[in-house]
Structure formats: structure tokens, C-alpha cells
Enzyme design. Structure first.
Site, PDB file in Angstrom:
ATOM      1  CB  CYS A  33      -0.897  -0.047   1.237  1.00 17.65           C
ATOM      2  SG  CYS A  33      -1.749   1.492   1.589  1.00 17.65           S
ATOM      3  CB  CYS A  36       0.102   2.325   4.005  1.00 16.42           C
ATOM      4  SG  CYS A  36      -1.605   1.851   3.697  1.00 16.42           S
TER       5      CYS A  36
END
Ligand SMILES: Cc1cc2nc3c(=O)[nH]c(=O)nc-3n(C[C@H](O)[C@H](O)[C@H](O)COP(=O)(O)OP(=O)(O)OC[C@H]3O[C@@H](n4cnc5c(N)ncnc54)[C@H](O)[C@@H]3O)c2cc1C
Lengths: 110, 316
Positions: A33, A36
Site C-alpha cells: 500500500c 500507507c
């Protein structure tokens, strides 16, 4: 992990988040991700700035599906804000700017 | 105190990283700024099949990381997760480019390449902002795993929408593509694969009109464009791939933009501001691909190099 950001699992949610005396931020993150990864250093920096005034937690979504589902979190990263045992304010998700995060915490601790 | 560089590149996507490779190899002290991690749109593309040199598909995240490693190998510095909180891109009289990062660090260079690309365009319909991260997503690689065994929708019909729908079938029980036209705009090879896929259905000539639910998304309201009728579709999640919006904030007012907000440049990526170049998806151009982005980045870096040599002949 740093002094200011702690990783928890859903079994600690009640104790660390809902029963906290200070306002709390909870960041749901995932592997693979990029947003993230991009958020991590910003979250650290802002956590350092607000040390003592708000508590910053991270929770790994893949290992904590039930809590994510219960809170209706369907994307990473998603930052939830809590005060006095309740979720408050708008959630932050996706590409989150450091200034945006800082403003959200300022409003939370005000 | 500000830190000095020869070249500052804003945006670590394919265009910016290609520019950094060329800049650093020319021994320019090169800094790349990105508000996230390097890779731009590529880092969240699950697979890339059309970038030459990779006869097997490559994961976008791997290609992105390889671009960044290559730039760093030649000495470019990549500043990750930084926010530009003030910028002065110079004018005719004062060609220096100055950036303040996170209100705490200042960097300066005589030349800059802006390669801030584009980001997913929202649909702009009711409820979309509210359910972002609570049922609505713009990134399949980031959020696909949340929808294990679920019935989801994808909005769009171009390459990204169809490719990402195929990727999402590995998690979801069903993927319904909602597309405004009667056929896909995607490349024939992936369009055919999607149409054959047992988990994929298509609602042709439909458009989203709103999103509804309690704490998380439960219903997408769509309009059947042919019948002029509105329906509510129950859904576990919606992925939106309806094109991109150029990120021109840094250069707005300084350089000419076309009607869609893309920057018009010279063939050498130059702008009317001396020492300021624009490369990649942010440019007004016909085709936006990784190959065209790296080509732009290459040209911008070579043009910047020549500019610096002509303007500062005493430099190496
Ligand atoms: C889902 C999807 C699938 C795709 N698949 C393919 C494919 O298979 N093959 C192909 O060739 N192309 C594909 N593309 C298109 C391709 O990814 C783009 O054309 C290419 O990434 C453009 O590169 P760029 O460097 O110009 O911009 P981008 O990739 O958009 O990178 C811009 C960078 O600038 C950064 N940035 C933006 N604003 C700022 C700011 N103010 N401050 C600091 N940093 C900033 C961003 O964080 C980003 O990292 C795909 C695109 C998508 C969305």
C-alpha cells in the site's frame, strides 16, 4: 517503531483507544500500500509534535479484519480520530498530507 | 539556510525519475521531491505489460522501485513524503527556483522540472467524499483485499478500469463494471479478457448518480442512460477509474494551461519561465503512458542541462 507511534491489535482497541484519557488517532494500514508507506513518516512527525497531547496508534488491517469491518473501514490508510471513547470528526484516507493531518489533530486536541 | 542543488525535480513518477537519472548522470546535483513514495501512478498499478524491456509482466510497484533505485545509484537524492508548503519558481529576472518543505527546510536550484502528473479524478457525485475509505476506493492494489468474497462495482471503461477489474476478481466474488458507453475504451486484448471472465459483468450505458449507506457504503444509485431510469444497486464497494486530473497547482499562473488544465510546453519541455520545465502526464499531449512520461523526463533533463551550461558556463 518510534516512541510516539505504537502498533496495536484489535484486542487492545477497547483499552488503548476507547478508554484513553487523551484523544487518540488510529491508522489502519496494509502491506503493498504505497499511500500507507507515504503516510508513515508524516504520522511519526505529527505524533512527535503532539506528544503528551494525543496518542497515536497503528493497526495492521490484514490481522485485524473484524475491527476494520466493525468500524466500516474499507481502505488503507484510514486514520480515525477518537475522543472520550467515541469516534469524532471526519476520517482521513488515501493520500494524506502532513498539513492536513496536523490540522485534524489540532482540532482534535483543541 | 537553504540547501543548493543544480536541478530540482518535483514528482517522483516515471517522468521525474527518468529526468533524475539523466540529471544525475550528467553530474548535476539533483533533488527529487515527492509528497509520497516514488513511482507515481505506476506504484499502484498491479501489473505493467507494455513497458519495453520486460517480456513478462512486471508489477507496477517493482518497476517504480527500480526507477527510483536507478536514479539513486547515480547520485540523485529522493526526498519522500515531503509537502511543498511554499514555492517560488522564478521569473525572467530571478531565475532561481525555491521550495520550502514542510515549513522547515528550504531547497534552491537554478533549474526545475515539474513532473507532478495526475491523480484519479473523482466522479463528483453525491456521497462520494463521505464514503471514501468507507466503501469507495481509487486504488485496487491498496484496497482490493478488503473485498474478499464481496460483490463490488468498478466505474469506468478505459484501460485502468478494465485492468483493475481483472485484478479485483482475485478477491471479489463478483465485479460489475459500470460504464457510460456501449463498449470499452480499453485495449482490445484486456477488453476481451474481461468480457470472457466468469466473475465480471458489465452494465453498459450506466452512470453513477449517488452513494448511500449508514456508516459505510451500501447502495450506488445509477442512471440507465438509454432508458433514462434511475436504479439503486446494492454494493459492498465501488472502485472508481474514470480518468485523471492534472496536478498543476505549482505552476498555475506561471505557464499556459490548456482547457483541461494541462501545461502547454515547447517540444523540449520548456515553459516561458527560464529554467522551468514540465514533463510527463502533466503536459498537454495526446497519449499518457509510462513510455511517453519517461521520454518527456529525458528531454526535460537534457534541455535543463543545456540551459545550465549556456547560462552558467563556469559550471562543470
Ligand atoms: C491504474 C493505472 C494503470 C496504468 N497502467 C499503465 C500501463 O499498464 N502502462 C503504461 O504505460 N501506463 C499506464 N498508466 C499510465 C501511467 O502510469 C502514467 O502515464 C505515468 O505514471 C505518468 O507519469 P508521470 O511521472 O508523468 O506522473 P505520475 O505517475 O502521476 O507521478 C507524479 C508524481 O508526482 C507527485 N506529486 C504530485 N504533486 C506533487 C506535489 N505538489 N509535491 C510533490 N510531489 C507531487 C506524485 O506523488 C507522484 O508520485 C496507468 C495509470 C493508472 C492510473
Amino acid at each position: 517503531m518510534s516512541d510516539h507511534v505504537h502498533v496495536i491489535d484489535q484486542d487492545r482497541f477497547e483499552a488503548e483507544v476507547l478508554r484513553s484519557h487523551e484523544p487518540v488517532l488510529l491508522d489502519f494500514f496494509s502491506t503493498e500500500c504505497p499511500p500507507c508507506e507515504a503516510l508513515a513518516p508524516k504520522y511519526e512527525a505529527v505524533a512527535g509534535q503532539f506528544a503528551g497531547r494525543a496518542r497515536f496508534f497503528k493497526i495492521f488491517r490484514q490481522g485485524n479484519r473484524e475491527l476494520a469491518a466493525k468500524l466500516g473501514v474499507t481502505g488503507s490508510p484510514t486514520v480515525l480520530l477518537f475522543k472520550d471513547g467515541r469516534e469524532v470528526g471526519g476520517r482521513l484516507s488515501g493520500d494524506i498530507k502532513r498539513s492536513e493531518l496536523r490540522q485534524a489533530v489540532e482540532a482534535l486536541v483543541a | 539556510m537553504s540547501e543548493r542543488f543544480d536541478l530540482i525535480v518535483v514528482g517522483a513518477g516515471p517522468a521525474g525519475l527518468a529526468a533524475a537519472i539523466y540529471g544525475a548522470r550528467a553530474r548535476l546535483k539533483t533533488l527529487v521531491l515527492d509528497e509520497g513514495v516514488p513511482g507515481g501512478q505506476v506504484k499502484t498499478t498491479h501489473k505493467v505489460s507494455n513497458y519495453p524491456g520486460f517480456p513478462e509482466d512486471i508489477k507496477g510497484s517493482e518497476l517504480a522501485a527500480a526507477f527510483a533505485r536507478q536514479a539513486e545509484r547515480f547520485g540523485a537524492t529522493i526526498a519522500r513524503s515531503v509537502e511543498i508548503t511554499a514555492a517560488d519558481l522564478g521569473g525572467l529576472a530571478a531565475p532561481e527556483k525555491r521550495f520550502v518543505l514542510d515549513d522547515e527546510r528550504e531547497v534552491v536550484a537554478p533549474a526545475a522540472i515539474i513532473a507532478t502528473g495526475a491523480r484519479p479524478r473523482p466522479l463528483g457525485v453525491e456521497g462520494e467524499a463521505r464514503f471514501r475509505g468507507a466503501g469507495i476506493s481509487y486504488c485496487a492494489t491498496c484496497d482490493g483485499a478488503y473485498f474478499e468474497g464481496k460483490d463490488i462495482h468498478v466505474v469506468g471503461g478505459g484501460n485502468s478500469a478494465v485492468e483493475e477489474s481483472l485484478f479485483l476478481t482475485q478477491f471479489a466474488r463478483s465485479v460489475t463494471i459500470v460504464h457510460q458507453f456501449a463498449e470499452f475504451q480499453a485495449e482490445a486484448s484486456i477488453a476481451e479478457e474481461a468480457l470472457r471472465h466468469p466473475k465480471i459483468r458489465v452494465l453498459w450505458r450506466h452512470e453513477p448518480r449517488g452513494f448511500h449507506g449508514e456508516t459505510s457504503l451500501a447502495v450506488m444509485r445509477v442512471e440507465d442512460l438509454a432508458a433514462h431510469a434511475v436504479h439503486d444497486l446494492p454494493t459492498d464497494g465501488v472502485f472508481v477509474f474514470v480518468g485523471m486530473a492534472p496536478q498543476a497547482d505549482l505552476v498555475k499562473g506561471l505557464v499556459p494551461l490548456n482547457a483541461w488544465g494541462y501545461v502547454e510546453t515547447g517540444e523540449d519541455m520548456s515553459t516561458p519561465v527560464p529554467g522551468l520545465y514540465v514533463a510527463g502526464d502533466l503536459r498537454a499531449k495526446r497519449f499518457r503512458q509510462i513510455t511517453t512520461a519517461v521520454a518527456d523526463g529525458t528531454i526535460a533533463a537534457l534541455a535543463a542541462q543545456k540551459y545550465l551550461r549556456d547560462r552558467y558556463p563556469s559550471r562543470p
